[in-house]
Design a protein around this motif. Structure first.
Motif, PDB file in Angstrom:
ATOM      1  N   ASP A 259       2.146 -30.374  -2.695  1.00  0.00           N
ATOM      2  CA  ASP A 259       1.298 -30.097  -1.627  1.00  0.00           C
ATOM      3  C   ASP A 259       2.050 -29.870  -0.573  1.00  0.00           C
ATOM      4  O   ASP A 259       2.156 -30.650   0.269  1.00  0.00           O
TER       5      ASP A 259
ATOM      6  N   ASP B 190       1.136 -28.726   2.459  1.00  0.00           N
ATOM      7  CA  ASP B 190       0.465 -28.769   3.637  1.00  0.00           C
ATOM      8  C   ASP B 190       0.338 -30.396   3.822  1.00  0.00           C
ATOM      9  O   ASP B 190      -0.086 -30.845   5.216  1.00  0.00           O
ATOM     10  N   ASP B 191       0.613 -31.355   2.908  1.00  0.00           N
ATOM     11  CA  ASP B 191       0.645 -32.538   3.218  1.00  0.00           C
ATOM     12  C   ASP B 191       1.959 -33.147   3.445  1.00  0.00           C
ATOM     13  O   ASP B 191       2.940 -33.441   2.549  1.00  0.00           O
ATOM     14  N   PRO B 192       2.338 -33.501   4.543  1.00  0.00           N
ATOM     15  CA  PRO B 192       3.806 -33.957   4.740  1.00  0.00           C
ATOM     16  C   PRO B 192       3.947 -35.262   4.302  1.00  0.00           C
ATOM     17  O   PRO B 192       5.323 -35.732   4.070  1.00  0.00           O
ATOM     18  N   GLY B 193       3.173 -36.009   3.720  1.00  0.00           N
ATOM     19  CA  GLY B 193       3.261 -37.270   3.170  1.00  0.00           C
ATOM     20  C   GLY B 193       3.375 -36.992   1.481  1.00  0.00           C
ATOM     21  O   GLY B 193       3.693 -38.063   0.905  1.00  0.00           O
ATOM     22  N   ALA B 194       3.245 -35.988   1.098  1.00  0.00           N
ATOM     23  CA  ALA B 194       3.417 -35.474  -0.210  1.00  0.00           C
ATOM     24  C   ALA B 194       4.932 -36.007  -0.847  1.00  0.00           C
ATOM     25  O   ALA B 194       5.711 -35.716  -0.004  1.00  0.00           O
TER      26      ALA B 194
END
Ligand SMILES: Cc1cc2nc3c(=O)[nH]c(=O)nc-3n(C[C@H](O)[C@H](O)[C@H](O)COP(=O)(O)O)c2cc1C
Length: 163
Positions: free
Chosen positions: A19, A21-25
């Motif tokens: 993902d 768009d998810d910096p924590g992915a």
């Protein structure tokens, strides 16, 4: 062409995160491929070229990942060339586990420790050529660590150590 002696490199790149768009992915998997079809193209701007078999994992990956890296293997790194040339392997994560490496600052791709040189590149052009894709990349970073080790070479279907 088996009579043309060549150096051996490990091309590496990071799969995009699942993902973006998810910096924590979680980070995408590191992928590596042994190659001899690597050459210098231009000094100004600095361009290099890698030839990838169409449909190989690295060809598919570099179709969507514009930044990648190259480690020029030394004579003592034959085992690394061997393991990253195996066809149909499921995951590269384990293959990198015991290969000393650091992450390229621009590409995030693994740069092999003890390599004769490392480069990070951004794709400028992809040229379909028969059953291969020629990927031309601009060199973004380059290192040439101090080492006395000779190059790993490939000639007549065998790895050789140039003394
Ligand atoms: C010495 C040597 C050189 C190779 N050079 C290249 C190359 O320049 N380009 C390429 O696409 N594959 C090259 N290969 C084959 C790839 O390393 C191999 O097909 C790939 O790692 C397997 O992944 P795949 O299952 O996605 O094809 C070379 C293999 C060896 C043993």
């Amino acid at each position: 062409m088996s009579r043309l002696a060549s150096g051996v490199v490990l091309v590496t790149a990071q799969e995009p995160p699942l993902d973006p768009d998810d910096p924590g992915a979680p980070r995408g998997e590191d992928v590596g491929m042994t190659a001899t079809a690597f050459m210098s193209v231009s000094l100004d701007p600095p361009l290099v070229l890698i030839g990838l078999r169409e449909g190989s994992r690295m060809d598919d990956l570099l179709d969507e990942q514009p930044v990648w890296a190259v480690s020029v293997l030394s004579g003592s790194q034959r085992h690394i060339a061997g393991r990253f040339a195996m066809k149909g392997r499921v995951s590269d994560r384990l293959l990198f586990a015991d290969v000393p490496h650091r992450r390229g600052e621009v590409s995030g791709a693994p740069l092999v420790g003890g390599a004769l040189a490392t480069l990070e590149c951004r794709t400028e052009q992809r040229v379909p050529a028969g059953d291969h894709t020629l990927v031309i990349g601009r060199v973004l970073t380059a290192t040439a660590p101090n080492t006395d080790d000779g190059p790993l070479t490939y000639f007549r279907g065998r790895y050789r150590h140039l003394d």
